[in-house]
Scaffold this active site. Structure first.
Site, PDB file in Angstrom:
ATOM      1  N   SER A 193      74.572   5.898  -3.313  1.00 41.56           N
ATOM      2  CA  SER A 193      75.522   6.154  -4.345  1.00 41.56           C
ATOM      3  C   SER A 193      75.905   7.667  -4.116  1.00 41.56           C
ATOM      4  O   SER A 193      74.896   8.480  -4.165  1.00 41.56           O
ATOM      5  CB  SER A 193      75.113   5.892  -5.627  1.00 41.56           C
ATOM      6  OG  SER A 193      76.184   6.018  -6.648  1.00 41.56           O
TER       7      SER A 193
ATOM      8  N   HIS B 159      84.097   8.660  -5.493  1.00 41.92           N
ATOM      9  CA  HIS B 159      82.672   7.933  -5.596  1.00 41.92           C
ATOM     10  C   HIS B 159      82.757   6.687  -4.371  1.00 41.92           C
ATOM     11  O   HIS B 159      83.888   6.204  -4.230  1.00 41.92           O
ATOM     12  CB  HIS B 159      83.054   7.256  -7.046  1.00 41.92           C
ATOM     13  CG  HIS B 159      81.986   6.150  -7.296  1.00 41.92           C
ATOM     14  ND1 HIS B 159      82.527   4.945  -7.178  1.00 41.92           N
ATOM     15  CD2 HIS B 159      80.579   6.171  -7.352  1.00 41.92           C
ATOM     16  CE1 HIS B 159      81.449   4.163  -7.528  1.00 41.92           C
ATOM     17  NE2 HIS B 159      80.302   4.862  -7.354  1.00 41.92           N
TER      18      HIS B 159
ATOM     19  N   ASN C   9      79.708   3.741  -3.330  1.00 43.69           N
ATOM     20  CA  ASN C   9      78.100   3.172  -3.202  1.00 43.69           C
ATOM     21  C   ASN C   9      78.215   2.068  -2.140  1.00 43.69           C
ATOM     22  O   ASN C   9      79.120   1.249  -2.137  1.00 43.69           O
ATOM     23  CB  ASN C   9      77.768   2.923  -4.594  1.00 43.69           C
ATOM     24  CG  ASN C   9      78.368   1.720  -5.127  1.00 43.69           C
ATOM     25  OD1 ASN C   9      78.007   0.510  -4.869  1.00 43.69           O
ATOM     26  ND2 ASN C   9      79.155   1.986  -6.090  1.00 43.69           N
TER      27      ASN C   9
ATOM     28  N   HIS D 213      93.548   4.135   0.825  1.00 39.04           N
ATOM     29  CA  HIS D 213      93.638   2.915   0.990  1.00 39.04           C
ATOM     30  C   HIS D 213      93.942   2.677   2.308  1.00 39.04           C
ATOM     31  O   HIS D 213      93.428   1.540   2.784  1.00 39.04           O
ATOM     32  CB  HIS D 213      94.921   2.422   0.016  1.00 39.04           C
ATOM     33  CG  HIS D 213      94.345   2.389  -1.505  1.00 39.04           C
ATOM     34  ND1 HIS D 213      93.911   1.206  -2.035  1.00 39.04           N
ATOM     35  CD2 HIS D 213      94.418   3.360  -2.317  1.00 39.04           C
ATOM     36  CE1 HIS D 213      93.581   1.226  -3.333  1.00 39.04           C
ATOM     37  NE2 HIS D 213      94.052   2.550  -3.525  1.00 39.04           N
TER      38      HIS D 213
END
Length: 329
Positions: A109, A123, A125, A163
């Site tokens: 993470s 962010h 994970n 994206h």
């Protein structure tokens, strides 16, 4: 970068039977941690990661916490790995909708809070979960993970780059990964209902992928390795933009939204605390400085007001410069 697809196909047809998937995933996330921290240190101008190995006091397992603080580029960056096991608490079994059996969980993470308001927070994970006594033949196992981008002053170019990378990765593993579905999962998960706004511009999020462990393992590996490709070009593009007290104040206010999500809604935070994880590592994701401004209402026509348009889930890859508010393209 990573395995050739011929090799992946071979391993999926004839998977390894000498090492549990749990251990294969643990090895991968620890290697990925080294790869990511090295790249972030190369970009950082002042400071290195502090590496802290810890053990779970009860039951079993532990992890490696790597944190960089007060850097010139990254005000705070944490890249953590863990591998924990033991009896699954009844409360977590109820949340996961499984029987309370012995569990094994491992994953990486990361959260990055840059100093510049123009460089987005990031962010990601990547994790694996197994139930049962025998890790070679678990009673149940699944993968989860993803990555999302949280800009303070969003730009269409950055959202599209982020994206586009994740769509390319998903499309190469379309037997187990669906970009459109994972994007929607991300949009729905990283949403603050009490604010009626998204945390950022999203990315991908997936969980409880069970049907093809080998295929999902290789998808998760490529996704993990793709994180730097999705994020670092944005850092380099925005790093030298000038900013002042106004931009800093807005950044700290938007970080408040980040804190609200992590403490109120984030599943990883809840799971870590419920399973007696290491509190310092679990709360590593919180930014070093943050503020809450009462009844904040950006001045109409300001960059901060235009930024609000981005905090609604959208099909970023279908948009052009004429589709976004003037001054934010």
């Amino acid at each position: 970068m990573g395995d050739t697809f011929d090799r992946v196909d071979t391993l999926r047809e004839d998977p390894r039977d000498d090492i549990p998937m749990a251990h294969r995933m643990k090895r991968f996330v620890e290697a990925l941690q080294i790869r990511i921290t090295k790249q972030l240190e190369n970009t950082e101008r002042e400071g290195d990661f502090q590496v802290d190995r810890w053990e779970r006091e009860e039951d079993g397992g532990g992890g490696i916490t790597a944190v960089l603080e007060d850097g010139a580029v990254f005000e705070k960056a944490g890249v953590n790995t863990s591998a924990v096991h033991g009896p699954l608490p009844d409360r977590m079994a109820e949340v996961l909708e499984v029987e309370p059996k012995p569990f094994f969980a491992t994953g990486l993470s990361l959260v990055i809070h840059p100093r510049s308001p123009y460089v987005p927070t990031a962010h990601a994970n990547f994790r694996y979960f197994a139930l049962g006594e025998d890790l070679m033949n678990p009673d149940d196992q699944w993968f989860g993970g993803g990555a999302d981008l949280t800009p303070h002053y969003p730009r269409l170019e950055d959202a599209q780059h982020f994206h586009r990378v994740w769509k390319e990765v998903c499309d190469r593993h379309d037997e187990v990964a669906d970009y459109a579905a994972f994007k929607q999962e991300c949009d729905e998960y990283f949403y603050l209902p009490h604010r009626s706004e998204a945390r950022g511009v999203g990315g991908i999020f997936y969980d409880y992928l069970r049907s093809d462990p080998e295929g999902t393992f290789f998808f998760s590996r490529e996704a993990g390795r793709a994180f730097l490709r999705s994020y670092m070009p944005i850092v380099e593009r925005r790093l030298e933009e000038d900013w002042g007290e106004r931009e800093r104040a807005y950044q700290l206010m938007r970080r408040g939204r980040y804190v609200e999500f992590n403490l109120v809604y984030d599943r990883g935070t809840k799971f870590g605390l419920e399973t007696d994880g290491r509190t310092e590592s679990i709360l590593m994701s919180l930014p070093p400085h943050v503020r809450w401004t009462y009844d904040h209402d950006p001045e109409p026509g300001s960059p901060e007001a235009r930024a609000q348009w981005y905090f609604t889930p959208r099909d970023w890859l279908a948009l052009g410069p004429d589709d976004v508010p003037e001054g934010t393209a």
